[in-house]
Design a protein around this motif. Structure first.
Motif, PDB file in Angstrom:
ATOM      1  N   THR A  64       0.857  -1.075  -0.063  1.00  0.00           N
ATOM      2  CA  THR A  64       0.068   0.145  -0.058  1.00  0.00           C
ATOM      3  C   THR A  64       0.708   1.248   0.049  1.00  0.00           C
ATOM      4  OG1 THR A  64      -0.195   0.131   2.465  1.00  0.00           O
ATOM      5  CG2 THR A  64      -1.766  -1.264   1.409  1.00  0.00           C
ATOM      6  N   GLY A  65       0.254   2.414   0.142  1.00  0.00           N
ATOM      7  CA  GLY A  65       0.847   3.619   0.125  1.00  0.00           C
ATOM      8  C   GLY A  65       1.542   3.758   1.780  1.00  0.00           C
ATOM      9  N   THR A  66       2.320   4.722   1.641  1.00  0.00           N
ATOM     10  CA  THR A  66       2.951   4.942   3.009  1.00  0.00           C
ATOM     11  C   THR A  66       2.304   6.088   3.623  1.00  0.00           C
ATOM     12  OG1 THR A  66       4.622   6.487   2.119  1.00  0.00           O
ATOM     13  CG2 THR A  66       4.996   4.306   2.040  1.00  0.00           C
ATOM     14  N   ASP A  67       2.904   6.379   5.002  1.00  0.00           N
ATOM     15  CA  ASP A  67       2.178   7.391   5.848  1.00  0.00           C
ATOM     16  C   ASP A  67       2.122   8.811   4.893  1.00  0.00           C
ATOM     17  OD1 ASP A  67       4.738   7.859   5.795  1.00  0.00           O
ATOM     18  OD2 ASP A  67       5.029   7.816   7.859  1.00  0.00           O
ATOM     19  N   ALA A  68       3.094   9.169   3.876  1.00  0.00           N
ATOM     20  CA  ALA A  68       2.956  10.124   3.227  1.00  0.00           C
ATOM     21  C   ALA A  68       1.983  10.225   2.390  1.00  0.00           C
ATOM     22  CB  ALA A  68       4.391  10.413   2.517  1.00  0.00           C
ATOM     23  N   ASP A  69       1.390   9.290   2.057  1.00  0.00           N
ATOM     24  CA  ASP A  69       0.197   8.994   1.082  1.00  0.00           C
ATOM     25  C   ASP A  69      -1.340   9.309   1.614  1.00  0.00           C
ATOM     26  OD1 ASP A  69       1.912   8.630  -1.251  1.00  0.00           O
ATOM     27  OD2 ASP A  69       2.014   6.791  -0.392  1.00  0.00           O
ATOM     28  N   ALA A  70      -1.037   9.503   3.055  1.00  0.00           N
ATOM     29  CA  ALA A  70      -2.317   9.274   3.884  1.00  0.00           C
ATOM     30  C   ALA A  70      -3.055  10.748   3.853  1.00  0.00           C
ATOM     31  CB  ALA A  70      -2.110   8.947   5.398  1.00  0.00           C
ATOM     32  N   ARG A  73      -9.656  11.983   6.639  1.00  0.00           N
ATOM     33  CA  ARG A  73     -11.247  12.105   6.223  1.00  0.00           C
ATOM     34  C   ARG A  73     -12.245  11.419   7.259  1.00  0.00           C
ATOM     35  NH1 ARG A  73     -11.858   8.425   1.166  1.00  0.00           N
ATOM     36  NH2 ARG A  73     -10.497   9.896   0.366  1.00  0.00           N
ATOM     37  N   ASP A  74     -13.082  12.328   7.515  1.00  0.00           N
ATOM     38  CA  ASP A  74     -14.205  11.859   8.671  1.00  0.00           C
ATOM     39  C   ASP A  74     -13.399  11.602  10.072  1.00  0.00           C
ATOM     40  OD1 ASP A  74     -16.152  12.392   6.918  1.00  0.00           O
ATOM     41  OD2 ASP A  74     -16.110  10.430   6.131  1.00  0.00           O
ATOM     42  N   GLY A  75     -12.251  12.223  10.294  1.00  0.00           N
ATOM     43  CA  GLY A  75     -11.605  11.890  11.566  1.00  0.00           C
ATOM     44  C   GLY A  75     -10.682  10.760  11.471  1.00  0.00           C
ATOM     45  N   LEU A  76     -10.481  10.245  10.382  1.00  0.00           N
ATOM     46  CA  LEU A  76      -9.611   9.077  10.021  1.00  0.00           C
ATOM     47  C   LEU A  76      -8.582   9.294   9.165  1.00  0.00           C
ATOM     48  CD1 LEU A  76     -12.346   6.102   9.672  1.00  0.00           C
ATOM     49  CD2 LEU A  76     -11.092   6.581  11.742  1.00  0.00           C
ATOM     50  N   TYR A  77      -7.531   8.542   9.121  1.00  0.00           N
ATOM     51  CA  TYR A  77      -6.268   8.751   8.305  1.00  0.00           C
ATOM     52  C   TYR A  77      -6.378   7.482   7.266  1.00  0.00           C
ATOM     53  CZ  TYR A  77      -4.188  12.046  11.617  1.00  0.00           C
ATOM     54  OH  TYR A  77      -3.770  12.775  12.323  1.00  0.00           O
ATOM     55  N   VAL A  78      -6.649   7.844   6.015  1.00  0.00           N
ATOM     56  CA  VAL A  78      -6.990   6.879   4.817  1.00  0.00           C
ATOM     57  C   VAL A  78      -5.829   6.852   3.946  1.00  0.00           C
ATOM     58  CG1 VAL A  78      -8.564   6.613   3.377  1.00  0.00           C
ATOM     59  CG2 VAL A  78      -9.062   7.583   5.299  1.00  0.00           C
ATOM     60  N   ILE A  79      -5.585   5.716   3.453  1.00  0.00           N
ATOM     61  CA  ILE A  79      -4.592   5.378   2.426  1.00  0.00           C
ATOM     62  C   ILE A  79      -5.232   4.648   1.147  1.00  0.00           C
ATOM     63  CG2 ILE A  79      -2.447   4.408   1.445  1.00  0.00           C
ATOM     64  CD1 ILE A  79      -1.246   4.648   4.209  1.00  0.00           C
ATOM     65  N   GLU A  80      -5.308   5.181   0.237  1.00  0.00           N
ATOM     66  CA  GLU A  80      -6.183   4.333  -0.859  1.00  0.00           C
ATOM     67  C   GLU A  80      -5.460   4.332  -2.192  1.00  0.00           C
ATOM     68  OE1 GLU A  80     -10.577   6.187  -0.498  1.00  0.00           O
ATOM     69  OE2 GLU A  80      -9.273   7.510  -1.487  1.00  0.00           O
ATOM     70  N   GLY A  81      -5.692   3.188  -3.159  1.00  0.00           N
ATOM     71  CA  GLY A  81      -5.116   2.750  -4.141  1.00  0.00           C
ATOM     72  C   GLY A  81      -5.682   1.589  -4.995  1.00  0.00           C
ATOM     73  N   ASN A  82      -4.763   0.794  -5.784  1.00  0.00           N
ATOM     74  CA  ASN A  82      -5.618  -0.246  -6.346  1.00  0.00           C
ATOM     75  C   ASN A  82      -4.212  -1.028  -6.610  1.00  0.00           C
ATOM     76  OD1 ASN A  82      -6.191  -2.022  -8.795  1.00  0.00           O
ATOM     77  ND2 ASN A  82      -8.256  -0.639  -8.425  1.00  0.00           N
ATOM     78  N   VAL A  83      -4.532  -2.489  -6.065  1.00  0.00           N
ATOM     79  CA  VAL A  83      -3.585  -3.561  -6.254  1.00  0.00           C
ATOM     80  C   VAL A  83      -3.696  -4.287  -7.455  1.00  0.00           C
ATOM     81  CG1 VAL A  83      -3.608  -3.957  -3.804  1.00  0.00           C
ATOM     82  CG2 VAL A  83      -5.288  -5.251  -5.247  1.00  0.00           C
TER      83      VAL A  83
END
Length: 377
Positions: A64-70, A73-83
Protein backbone atom coordinates in the motif's frame (compact mmCIF):
# COMPACT_ATOMS: atom_id res chain seq x y z
CA UNK A 1 -6.59 -64.08 -46.71
CA UNK A 2 -4.27 -61.87 -44.67
CA UNK A 3 -0.83 -61.45 -46.18
CA UNK A 4 -1.90 -62.27 -49.74
CA UNK A 5 -0.87 -60.04 -52.61
CA UNK A 6 -3.07 -56.98 -52.94
CA UNK A 7 -4.18 -57.03 -49.29
CA UNK A 8 -2.80 -54.90 -46.49
CA UNK A 9 -1.52 -56.47 -43.32
CA UNK A 10 -3.00 -55.43 -39.98
CA UNK A 11 0.53 -54.47 -38.95
CA UNK A 12 0.28 -51.46 -41.25
CA UNK A 13 -2.01 -49.78 -38.73
CA UNK A 14 0.44 -50.46 -35.92
CA UNK A 15 3.25 -48.95 -37.97
CA UNK A 16 1.17 -45.88 -38.81
CA UNK A 17 0.18 -45.36 -35.17
CA UNK A 18 3.77 -45.77 -34.01
CA UNK A 19 4.98 -43.25 -36.58
CA UNK A 20 2.27 -40.80 -35.53
CA UNK A 21 3.21 -41.15 -31.85
CA UNK A 22 6.89 -40.58 -32.63
CA UNK A 23 6.08 -37.42 -34.59
CA UNK A 24 3.85 -36.26 -31.72
CA UNK A 25 6.61 -36.85 -29.15
CA UNK A 26 8.97 -34.68 -31.20
CA UNK A 27 6.39 -31.99 -31.97
CA UNK A 28 4.94 -31.35 -28.51
CA UNK A 29 8.20 -30.11 -26.89
CA UNK A 30 8.88 -27.89 -29.90
CA UNK A 31 5.38 -26.43 -29.66
CA UNK A 32 5.90 -25.81 -25.96
CA UNK A 33 9.17 -24.02 -26.67
CA UNK A 34 7.47 -21.86 -29.31
CA UNK A 35 4.63 -20.88 -26.97
CA UNK A 36 7.07 -20.14 -24.14
CA UNK A 37 9.03 -17.81 -26.39
CA UNK A 38 6.00 -15.48 -26.46
CA UNK A 39 5.47 -15.48 -22.67
CA UNK A 40 7.11 -13.30 -20.04
CA UNK A 41 9.12 -14.48 -17.06
CA UNK A 42 6.24 -14.29 -14.56
CA UNK A 43 3.95 -16.38 -16.74
CA UNK A 44 6.61 -19.05 -17.30
CA UNK A 45 7.32 -19.21 -13.55
CA UNK A 46 3.67 -19.48 -12.51
CA UNK A 47 2.18 -21.88 -15.08
CA UNK A 48 3.03 -24.36 -17.80
CA UNK A 49 2.88 -23.50 -21.48
CA UNK A 50 -0.22 -25.69 -21.95
CA UNK A 51 -2.08 -23.31 -19.60
CA UNK A 52 -1.13 -20.21 -21.55
CA UNK A 53 -4.27 -20.34 -23.73
CA UNK A 54 -6.63 -20.00 -20.74
CA UNK A 55 -6.86 -17.59 -17.82
CA UNK A 56 -4.24 -18.38 -15.19
CA UNK A 57 -4.12 -17.77 -11.46
CA UNK A 58 -1.11 -16.05 -9.97
CA UNK A 59 -0.11 -15.28 -6.39
CA UNK A 60 1.99 -12.39 -5.18
CA UNK A 61 1.87 -9.29 -3.06
CA UNK A 62 1.77 -5.53 -3.43
CA UNK A 63 2.37 -2.75 -0.93
CA UNK A 64 0.00 0.00 0.00
CA UNK A 65 0.98 3.62 0.12
CA UNK A 66 3.02 4.97 3.02
CA UNK A 67 2.23 7.50 5.71
CA UNK A 68 3.16 10.23 3.23
CA UNK A 69 0.18 9.19 1.08
CA UNK A 70 -2.37 9.32 3.92
CA UNK A 71 -5.17 11.88 3.97
CA UNK A 72 -7.60 12.80 6.72
CA UNK A 73 -11.25 12.03 6.13
CA UNK A 74 -14.09 12.00 8.71
CA UNK A 75 -11.61 11.87 11.58
CA UNK A 76 -9.66 8.94 10.11
CA UNK A 77 -6.35 8.69 8.33
CA UNK A 78 -6.94 7.03 4.94
CA UNK A 79 -4.63 5.47 2.34
CA UNK A 80 -6.21 4.45 -0.98
CA UNK A 81 -5.00 2.77 -4.14
CA UNK A 82 -5.42 -0.24 -6.41
CA UNK A 83 -3.66 -3.60 -6.24
CA UNK A 84 -4.50 -4.94 -9.70
CA UNK A 85 -2.61 -4.58 -12.94
CA UNK A 86 -4.38 -4.07 -16.25
CA UNK A 87 -6.41 -7.12 -17.28
CA UNK A 88 -6.24 -8.83 -13.88
CA UNK A 89 -9.24 -9.83 -11.75
CA UNK A 90 -9.12 -10.47 -7.99
CA UNK A 91 -9.87 -13.97 -6.72
CA UNK A 92 -8.85 -13.66 -3.07
CA UNK A 93 -6.53 -11.67 -0.85
CA UNK A 94 -4.87 -11.80 2.53
CA UNK A 95 -2.54 -10.04 4.93
CA UNK A 96 -0.22 -12.98 5.72
CA UNK A 97 2.14 -14.92 3.46
CA UNK A 98 1.02 -18.22 4.98
CA UNK A 99 -2.58 -17.63 3.92
CA UNK A 100 -2.63 -15.32 0.87
CA UNK A 101 -6.24 -16.22 -0.01
CA UNK A 102 -7.81 -15.88 3.42
CA UNK A 103 -10.31 -13.19 2.44
CA UNK A 104 -12.76 -12.62 -0.36
CA UNK A 105 -13.00 -9.38 -2.34
CA UNK A 106 -15.04 -6.77 -0.46
CA UNK A 107 -14.21 -8.01 3.05
CA UNK A 108 -12.87 -5.69 5.70
CA UNK A 109 -10.26 -7.04 8.10
CA UNK A 110 -8.12 -5.68 10.92
CA UNK A 111 -4.37 -5.80 10.43
CA UNK A 112 -1.81 -6.65 13.08
CA UNK A 113 -1.28 -2.92 13.67
CA UNK A 114 -4.95 -2.32 14.39
CA UNK A 115 -5.75 -0.73 11.03
CA UNK A 116 -8.84 -1.50 8.95
CA UNK A 117 -8.19 -2.81 5.43
CA UNK A 118 -10.74 -3.35 2.68
CA UNK A 119 -9.97 -4.68 -0.81
CA UNK A 120 -12.79 -4.44 -3.33
CA UNK A 121 -13.41 -6.76 -6.27
CA UNK A 122 -12.04 -4.20 -8.72
CA UNK A 123 -8.75 -4.10 -6.75
CA UNK A 124 -9.37 -0.79 -4.99
CA UNK A 125 -8.18 -0.86 -1.39
CA UNK A 126 -8.84 1.42 1.58
CA UNK A 127 -6.59 1.37 4.63
CA UNK A 128 -7.86 3.42 7.58
CA UNK A 129 -6.49 4.25 11.02
CA UNK A 130 -7.76 6.50 13.84
CA UNK A 131 -4.17 7.64 14.46
CA UNK A 132 -1.46 8.77 12.03
CA UNK A 133 0.29 6.00 10.12
CA UNK A 134 3.91 5.31 10.92
CA UNK A 135 5.30 3.20 8.07
CA UNK A 136 7.81 3.84 5.34
CA UNK A 137 7.34 0.78 3.12
CA UNK A 138 3.61 0.28 3.13
CA UNK A 139 1.44 -2.61 4.30
CA UNK A 140 1.74 -5.84 2.31
CA UNK A 141 -1.40 -7.20 0.63
CA UNK A 142 -1.13 -10.76 -0.66
CA UNK A 143 -3.16 -11.46 -3.78
CA UNK A 144 -4.53 -14.36 -5.76
CA UNK A 145 -5.38 -12.98 -9.18
CA UNK A 146 -6.60 -14.33 -12.47
CA UNK A 147 -5.09 -13.00 -15.69
CA UNK A 148 -6.31 -13.59 -19.27
CA UNK A 149 -4.04 -15.21 -21.87
CA UNK A 150 -1.26 -12.83 -22.83
CA UNK A 151 1.48 -13.13 -25.42
CA UNK A 152 4.26 -10.68 -26.18
CA UNK A 153 6.94 -10.17 -28.81
CA UNK A 154 9.19 -8.33 -26.35
CA UNK A 155 11.41 -11.39 -25.98
CA UNK A 156 12.17 -11.45 -29.70
CA UNK A 157 12.76 -7.69 -29.72
CA UNK A 158 15.23 -8.02 -26.86
CA UNK A 159 17.17 -10.84 -28.50
CA UNK A 160 17.19 -9.38 -32.02
CA UNK A 161 18.37 -5.99 -30.79
CA UNK A 162 21.04 -7.43 -28.48
CA UNK A 163 24.44 -5.82 -28.78
CA UNK A 164 26.80 -7.80 -30.98
CA UNK A 165 24.21 -10.18 -32.43
CA UNK A 166 24.78 -9.03 -36.02
CA UNK A 167 28.54 -9.51 -35.69
CA UNK A 168 27.96 -12.91 -34.08
CA UNK A 169 25.71 -13.91 -36.98
CA UNK A 170 28.47 -13.14 -39.47
CA UNK A 171 31.00 -14.97 -37.29
CA UNK A 172 28.74 -18.02 -37.27
CA UNK A 173 28.42 -17.97 -41.05
CA UNK A 174 32.19 -17.57 -41.36
CA UNK A 175 32.69 -20.66 -39.21
CA UNK A 176 29.85 -22.82 -40.52
CA UNK A 177 30.17 -22.56 -44.31
CA UNK A 178 33.86 -23.56 -44.61
CA UNK A 179 33.46 -26.13 -41.81
CA UNK A 180 30.72 -27.76 -43.91
CA UNK A 181 32.37 -27.55 -47.34
CA UNK A 182 35.89 -28.67 -46.37
CA UNK A 183 34.88 -32.04 -44.82
CA UNK A 184 32.67 -32.82 -47.82
CA UNK A 185 35.51 -32.22 -50.28
CA UNK A 186 37.99 -34.35 -48.34
CA UNK A 187 35.49 -37.09 -47.48
CA UNK A 188 34.31 -37.44 -51.09
CA UNK A 189 37.83 -38.27 -52.29
CA UNK A 190 38.45 -40.64 -49.37
CA UNK A 191 35.09 -42.38 -49.77
CA UNK A 192 35.68 -42.99 -53.47
CA UNK A 193 39.09 -44.48 -52.76
CA UNK A 194 37.70 -46.79 -50.06
CA UNK A 195 34.76 -47.83 -52.23
CA UNK A 196 36.28 -48.38 -55.71
CA UNK A 197 40.06 -48.26 -55.62
CA UNK A 198 42.10 -51.38 -54.80
CA UNK A 199 45.10 -50.85 -52.53
CA UNK A 200 46.68 -52.60 -49.51
CA UNK A 201 45.15 -51.77 -46.14
CA UNK A 202 41.82 -50.58 -47.49
CA UNK A 203 39.84 -52.76 -45.07
CA UNK A 204 41.89 -51.53 -42.10
CA UNK A 205 41.33 -47.92 -43.09
CA UNK A 206 37.59 -48.54 -43.36
CA UNK A 207 37.56 -50.17 -39.92
CA UNK A 208 39.52 -47.22 -38.49
CA UNK A 209 36.97 -44.76 -39.88
CA UNK A 210 34.12 -46.73 -38.29
CA UNK A 211 36.02 -46.81 -34.99
CA UNK A 212 36.51 -43.05 -35.00
CA UNK A 213 32.75 -42.58 -35.05
CA UNK A 214 32.55 -43.51 -31.35
CA UNK A 215 35.35 -41.20 -30.17
CA UNK A 216 33.84 -38.26 -28.21
CA UNK A 217 35.14 -34.92 -29.38
CA UNK A 218 35.45 -33.64 -25.79
CA UNK A 219 38.50 -35.83 -25.11
CA UNK A 220 40.36 -34.31 -28.05
CA UNK A 221 39.63 -30.62 -27.51
CA UNK A 222 42.49 -29.66 -25.19
CA UNK A 223 45.21 -31.80 -26.88
CA UNK A 224 44.13 -30.44 -30.26
CA UNK A 225 44.22 -26.85 -28.99
CA UNK A 226 47.73 -27.38 -27.60
CA UNK A 227 48.83 -28.74 -30.95
CA UNK A 228 47.34 -25.69 -32.71
CA UNK A 229 49.27 -23.40 -30.39
CA UNK A 230 52.52 -25.30 -30.96
CA UNK A 231 52.30 -25.13 -34.76
CA UNK A 232 51.31 -21.46 -34.69
CA UNK A 233 47.62 -21.64 -35.59
CA UNK A 234 46.36 -20.64 -32.16
CA UNK A 235 42.79 -19.43 -31.77
CA UNK A 236 41.27 -18.32 -35.04
CA UNK A 237 39.07 -19.32 -37.93
CA UNK A 238 41.63 -21.69 -39.46
CA UNK A 239 41.89 -23.62 -36.21
CA UNK A 240 38.14 -24.02 -35.78
CA UNK A 241 37.71 -25.01 -39.45
CA UNK A 242 40.30 -27.78 -39.03
CA UNK A 243 38.74 -28.87 -35.73
CA UNK A 244 35.24 -29.22 -37.20
CA UNK A 245 36.71 -30.92 -40.26
CA UNK A 246 38.50 -33.50 -38.12
CA UNK A 247 35.44 -34.20 -35.99
CA UNK A 248 33.11 -34.45 -38.99
CA UNK A 249 35.26 -36.55 -41.35
CA UNK A 250 34.56 -40.03 -39.86
CA UNK A 251 30.80 -39.78 -40.37
CA UNK A 252 31.23 -38.10 -43.76
CA UNK A 253 33.57 -40.81 -45.07
CA UNK A 254 31.40 -43.61 -43.68
CA UNK A 255 28.18 -42.16 -45.12
CA UNK A 256 29.62 -41.37 -48.56
CA UNK A 257 31.50 -44.65 -48.83
CA UNK A 258 28.32 -46.64 -48.13
CA UNK A 259 26.53 -44.65 -50.79
CA UNK A 260 29.23 -44.85 -53.46
CA UNK A 261 29.72 -48.58 -53.05
CA UNK A 262 26.08 -49.08 -54.01
CA UNK A 263 26.42 -47.29 -57.34
CA UNK A 264 26.21 -49.47 -60.49
CA UNK A 265 29.52 -51.21 -61.05
CA UNK A 266 28.81 -51.54 -64.79
CA UNK A 267 28.90 -47.76 -65.29
CA UNK A 268 32.26 -47.41 -63.62
CA UNK A 269 33.78 -50.42 -65.40
CA UNK A 270 32.56 -49.13 -68.75
CA UNK A 271 34.19 -45.77 -68.07
CA UNK A 272 37.48 -47.49 -67.26
CA UNK A 273 37.30 -49.55 -70.45
CA UNK A 274 36.78 -46.31 -72.40
CA UNK A 275 40.03 -45.00 -70.94
CA UNK A 276 38.69 -42.64 -68.25
CA UNK A 277 41.06 -41.92 -65.37
CA UNK A 278 40.06 -42.34 -61.73
CA UNK A 279 39.72 -38.59 -61.32
CA UNK A 280 37.51 -38.33 -64.42
CA UNK A 281 35.30 -41.15 -63.12
CA UNK A 282 35.09 -39.45 -59.75
CA UNK A 283 34.29 -36.01 -61.17
CA UNK A 284 31.93 -36.92 -64.01
CA UNK A 285 30.18 -40.02 -62.67
CA UNK A 286 30.56 -40.46 -58.92
CA UNK A 287 29.98 -36.87 -57.77
CA UNK A 288 26.76 -36.26 -59.78
CA UNK A 289 25.32 -39.62 -58.68
CA UNK A 290 26.35 -39.03 -55.04
CA UNK A 291 24.63 -35.67 -54.63
CA UNK A 292 21.88 -37.05 -52.29
CA UNK A 293 24.52 -38.38 -49.88
CA UNK A 294 26.54 -35.17 -50.10
CA UNK A 295 23.44 -33.12 -49.37
CA UNK A 296 22.39 -35.27 -46.42
CA UNK A 297 25.79 -34.96 -44.79
CA UNK A 298 25.86 -31.23 -45.52
CA UNK A 299 22.59 -30.86 -43.59
CA UNK A 300 23.95 -32.71 -40.55
CA UNK A 301 27.30 -30.91 -40.57
CA UNK A 302 25.68 -27.50 -41.01
CA UNK A 303 23.33 -28.13 -38.08
CA UNK A 304 26.10 -29.35 -35.79
CA UNK A 305 28.46 -26.48 -36.54
CA UNK A 306 25.77 -23.78 -36.50
CA UNK A 307 24.50 -24.86 -33.06
CA UNK A 308 27.96 -25.48 -31.62
CA UNK A 309 29.16 -23.60 -28.56
CA UNK A 310 31.83 -25.80 -27.01
CA UNK A 311 34.20 -26.06 -29.99
CA UNK A 312 33.72 -22.35 -30.81
CA UNK A 313 34.56 -21.38 -27.23
CA UNK A 314 37.72 -23.51 -27.17
CA UNK A 315 39.11 -22.74 -30.65
CA UNK A 316 37.79 -19.22 -31.29
CA UNK A 317 37.56 -17.35 -28.00
CA UNK A 318 35.10 -15.33 -25.92
CA UNK A 319 35.79 -11.74 -26.94
CA UNK A 320 32.97 -9.67 -28.39
CA UNK A 321 34.57 -9.77 -31.86
CA UNK A 322 34.94 -13.57 -31.78
CA UNK A 323 31.64 -14.71 -30.27
CA UNK A 324 29.31 -16.83 -32.38
CA UNK A 325 25.53 -16.63 -32.04
CA UNK A 326 25.29 -19.34 -29.38
CA UNK A 327 27.82 -17.39 -27.30
CA UNK A 328 25.87 -14.12 -27.51
CA UNK A 329 22.60 -15.88 -26.71
CA UNK A 330 24.23 -17.55 -23.71
CA UNK A 331 25.26 -14.13 -22.36
CA UNK A 332 21.70 -12.85 -22.72
CA UNK A 333 20.49 -15.49 -20.27
CA UNK A 334 22.56 -14.00 -17.45
CA UNK A 335 25.22 -15.51 -15.24
CA UNK A 336 22.75 -17.90 -13.55
CA UNK A 337 20.95 -18.92 -16.75
CA UNK A 338 17.52 -18.38 -15.23
CA UNK A 339 15.85 -16.31 -17.94
CA UNK A 340 13.86 -19.12 -19.54
CA UNK A 341 11.88 -16.80 -21.79
CA UNK A 342 15.15 -15.70 -23.42
CA UNK A 343 16.25 -19.32 -23.78
CA UNK A 344 13.07 -20.26 -25.65
CA UNK A 345 13.25 -17.21 -27.89
CA UNK A 346 16.94 -17.70 -28.61
CA UNK A 347 16.30 -21.29 -29.60
CA UNK A 348 13.87 -20.32 -32.35
CA UNK A 349 16.00 -17.45 -33.60
CA UNK A 350 19.10 -19.66 -33.80
CA UNK A 351 17.33 -22.43 -35.74
CA UNK A 352 15.92 -20.12 -38.44
CA UNK A 353 18.88 -20.55 -40.83
CA UNK A 354 19.30 -24.32 -40.22
CA UNK A 355 15.59 -24.82 -40.89
CA UNK A 356 15.92 -23.00 -44.20
CA UNK A 357 18.86 -25.22 -45.15
CA UNK A 358 17.00 -28.35 -44.07
CA UNK A 359 13.81 -27.62 -46.01
CA UNK A 360 15.84 -26.67 -49.07
CA UNK A 361 17.65 -30.04 -49.08
CA UNK A 362 15.26 -32.36 -47.26
CA UNK A 363 14.32 -34.36 -50.37
CA UNK A 364 17.89 -35.64 -50.52
CA UNK A 365 18.12 -36.50 -46.83
CA UNK A 366 16.28 -39.83 -46.74
CA UNK A 367 17.77 -40.95 -50.05
CA UNK A 368 21.24 -40.22 -48.80
CA UNK A 369 20.77 -41.95 -45.45
CA UNK A 370 19.14 -45.09 -46.83
CA UNK A 371 21.62 -45.47 -49.69
CA UNK A 372 24.03 -48.31 -49.05
CA UNK A 373 21.78 -49.95 -46.44
CA UNK A 374 21.18 -52.96 -48.70
CA UNK A 375 24.30 -53.14 -50.79
CA UNK A 376 27.69 -53.09 -49.20
CA UNK A 377 31.21 -54.31 -49.65
Amino acid sequence: MEGMAGQKSTLVWAVNISAFLLVLLWTIPTLGLLVSSFRDRDQIASSGWWQSFSASEQTGFVRTGTDADAVQRDGLYVIEGNVLAEGQSLVAWGTRARDPGAHQPGETVETSDGWQLTVAEDGAYVLTSPTPFEMRRGERIFLTTKAPPKFTAANYQRVLTAEGLGRAFMNTLTVTIPATVIPILIAAFAAYALAWMRFPGRALLTAAVVGLLVVPLQVALIPLLRMHNEIGIGKGYLGIWLAHTGFGLPLAIYLLRNYMIGLPREVIESARVDGATEFQIFRRIILPLSFPALASFAIFQFLWVWNDLLVATVFLGNTREQLVMTGVLRELMGSKGGEWEILATSAFISIAVPLAVFFAMQKYLVRGLLAGSVKGG
